[in-house]
Design an enzyme around this catalytic site. Sequence first.
Site, PDB file in Angstrom:
ATOM      1  N   HIS A  21     -24.942 -58.819   6.786  1.00 37.03           N
ATOM      2  CA  HIS A  21     -26.282 -59.421   6.756  1.00 37.03           C
ATOM      3  C   HIS A  21     -26.447 -60.302   5.519  1.00 37.03           C
ATOM      4  O   HIS A  21     -26.990 -61.402   5.591  1.00 37.03           O
ATOM      5  CB  HIS A  21     -27.361 -58.336   6.697  1.00 37.03           C
ATOM      6  N   LYS A  45     -33.308 -46.079  19.856  1.00 32.53           N
ATOM      7  CA  LYS A  45     -32.904 -44.775  19.340  1.00 32.53           C
ATOM      8  C   LYS A  45     -33.717 -44.316  18.130  1.00 32.53           C
ATOM      9  O   LYS A  45     -33.773 -43.140  17.825  1.00 32.53           O
ATOM     10  CB  LYS A  45     -31.419 -44.789  18.955  1.00 32.53           C
ATOM     11  N   ARG A  94     -20.990 -62.130  15.238  1.00 34.73           N
ATOM     12  CA  ARG A  94     -19.737 -61.522  14.782  1.00 34.73           C
ATOM     13  C   ARG A  94     -18.677 -61.751  15.846  1.00 34.73           C
ATOM     14  O   ARG A  94     -18.466 -62.857  16.295  1.00 34.73           O
ATOM     15  CB  ARG A  94     -19.944 -60.033  14.528  1.00 34.73           C
ATOM     16  N   SER A 132     -24.257 -52.095  11.157  1.00 34.56           N
ATOM     17  CA  SER A 132     -25.060 -51.019  10.575  1.00 34.56           C
ATOM     18  C   SER A 132     -24.745 -49.697  11.258  1.00 34.56           C
ATOM     19  O   SER A 132     -24.735 -48.646  10.618  1.00 34.56           O
ATOM     20  CB  SER A 132     -26.552 -51.336  10.722  1.00 34.56           C
TER      21      SER A 132
HETATM   22  P1  ADP Z   1     -30.742 -56.357  15.662  1.00 31.11           P
HETATM   23  O1  ADP Z   1     -31.326 -55.029  15.939  1.00 31.11           O
HETATM   24  O2  ADP Z   1     -31.693 -57.486  15.792  1.00 31.11           O
HETATM   25  O3  ADP Z   1     -29.407 -56.624  16.325  1.00 31.11           O
HETATM   26  P2  ADP Z   1     -29.305 -56.051  13.199  1.00 31.11           P
HETATM   27  O4  ADP Z   1     -29.879 -55.581  11.926  1.00 31.11           O
HETATM   28  O5  ADP Z   1     -28.282 -55.185  13.836  1.00 31.11           O
HETATM   29  O6  ADP Z   1     -30.527 -56.292  14.110  1.00 31.11           O
HETATM   30  O7  ADP Z   1     -28.723 -57.505  13.012  1.00 31.11           O
HETATM   31  C1  ADP Z   1     -29.531 -58.590  12.710  1.00 31.11           C
HETATM   32  C2  ADP Z   1     -28.722 -59.846  12.904  1.00 31.11           C
HETATM   33  O8  ADP Z   1     -27.637 -59.855  12.003  1.00 31.11           O
HETATM   34  C3  ADP Z   1     -28.120 -60.003  14.289  1.00 31.11           C
HETATM   35  O9  ADP Z   1     -28.109 -61.374  14.619  1.00 31.11           O
HETATM   36  C4  ADP Z   1     -26.725 -59.491  14.100  1.00 31.11           C
HETATM   37  O10 ADP Z   1     -25.835 -60.069  15.033  1.00 31.11           O
HETATM   38  C5  ADP Z   1     -26.435 -59.974  12.700  1.00 31.11           C
HETATM   39  N1  ADP Z   1     -25.409 -59.179  12.037  1.00 31.11           N
HETATM   40  C6  ADP Z   1     -25.316 -57.848  11.937  1.00 31.11           C
HETATM   41  N2  ADP Z   1     -24.202 -57.473  11.268  1.00 31.11           N
HETATM   42  C7  ADP Z   1     -23.570 -58.630  10.952  1.00 31.11           C
HETATM   43  C8  ADP Z   1     -22.344 -58.936  10.295  1.00 31.11           C
HETATM   44  N3  ADP Z   1     -21.513 -57.996   9.852  1.00 31.11           N
HETATM   45  N4  ADP Z   1     -22.034 -60.237  10.154  1.00 31.11           N
HETATM   46  C9  ADP Z   1     -22.824 -61.199  10.639  1.00 31.11           C
HETATM   47  N5  ADP Z   1     -23.983 -60.987  11.274  1.00 31.11           N
HETATM   48  C10 ADP Z   1     -24.349 -59.714  11.441  1.00 31.11           C
END
Ligand code: ADP
Length: 162
Positions: A21, A45, A94, A132
């Site tokens: 992120h 969840k 990703r 995450s």
């Molecule tokens: P969401 O619940 O909206 O998927 P996340 O917190 O999982 O929220 O992710 C927010 C954004 O960041 C999404 O676009 C996700 O694809 C991106 N993201 C998550 N992890 C990574 C990573 N390791 N590298 C690049 N982008 C990421």
Amino acid sequence: MANNSQIAIYPGTFDPVTYGHIDIIRRAAALFDHLIIAVAPNRIKGPIFNVEERVDLLSATVSELSNIEVTPFSGLLMDYAKSKNANIIIRGLRAISDFEYEIQMAAMNRQLAADVETLFLSPTAEYSFLSSTMVRDVARHNGDVSAFVPEVVVEALAAKFR
Ligand code: ADP
């Protein structure tokens, strides 16, 4: 913000924020005048950190960037974007597994607000397989997550699962 400044929103759950992120945040902050990191309340969840904790962890990790703002948001992202005068949505891409879901969401959002563009940024290869969910799973079993998340997050995870 002045009328002609470009405001982008990076929405997500950030449960918790990872180096992936942060990689995307740095890239987006370099491209736009103002970046709003919008933290969504919950997932199906249920997150392990509440919104306030996730906002605090994000704020602590990106505090050196001056053109960003970390804030909770709820409701429709396109309504939120309009209320903030933002015309760009940033999403991280990703591995290919993200593609289908992301492209569906972008299409739906375009239907709801044609003038808001979704922009995909990819992280450095090192973080291309980082999520995450993985971080939570490793931390839950007392594994070392320090390569994936900043120290404040390592500590917050340790406190949560203690
Ligand atoms: P969401 O619940 O909206 O998927 P996340 O917190 O999982 O929220 O992710 C927010 C954004 O960041 C999404 O676009 C996700 O694809 C991106 N993201 C998550 N992890 C990574 C990573 N390791 N590298 C690049 N982008 C990421």
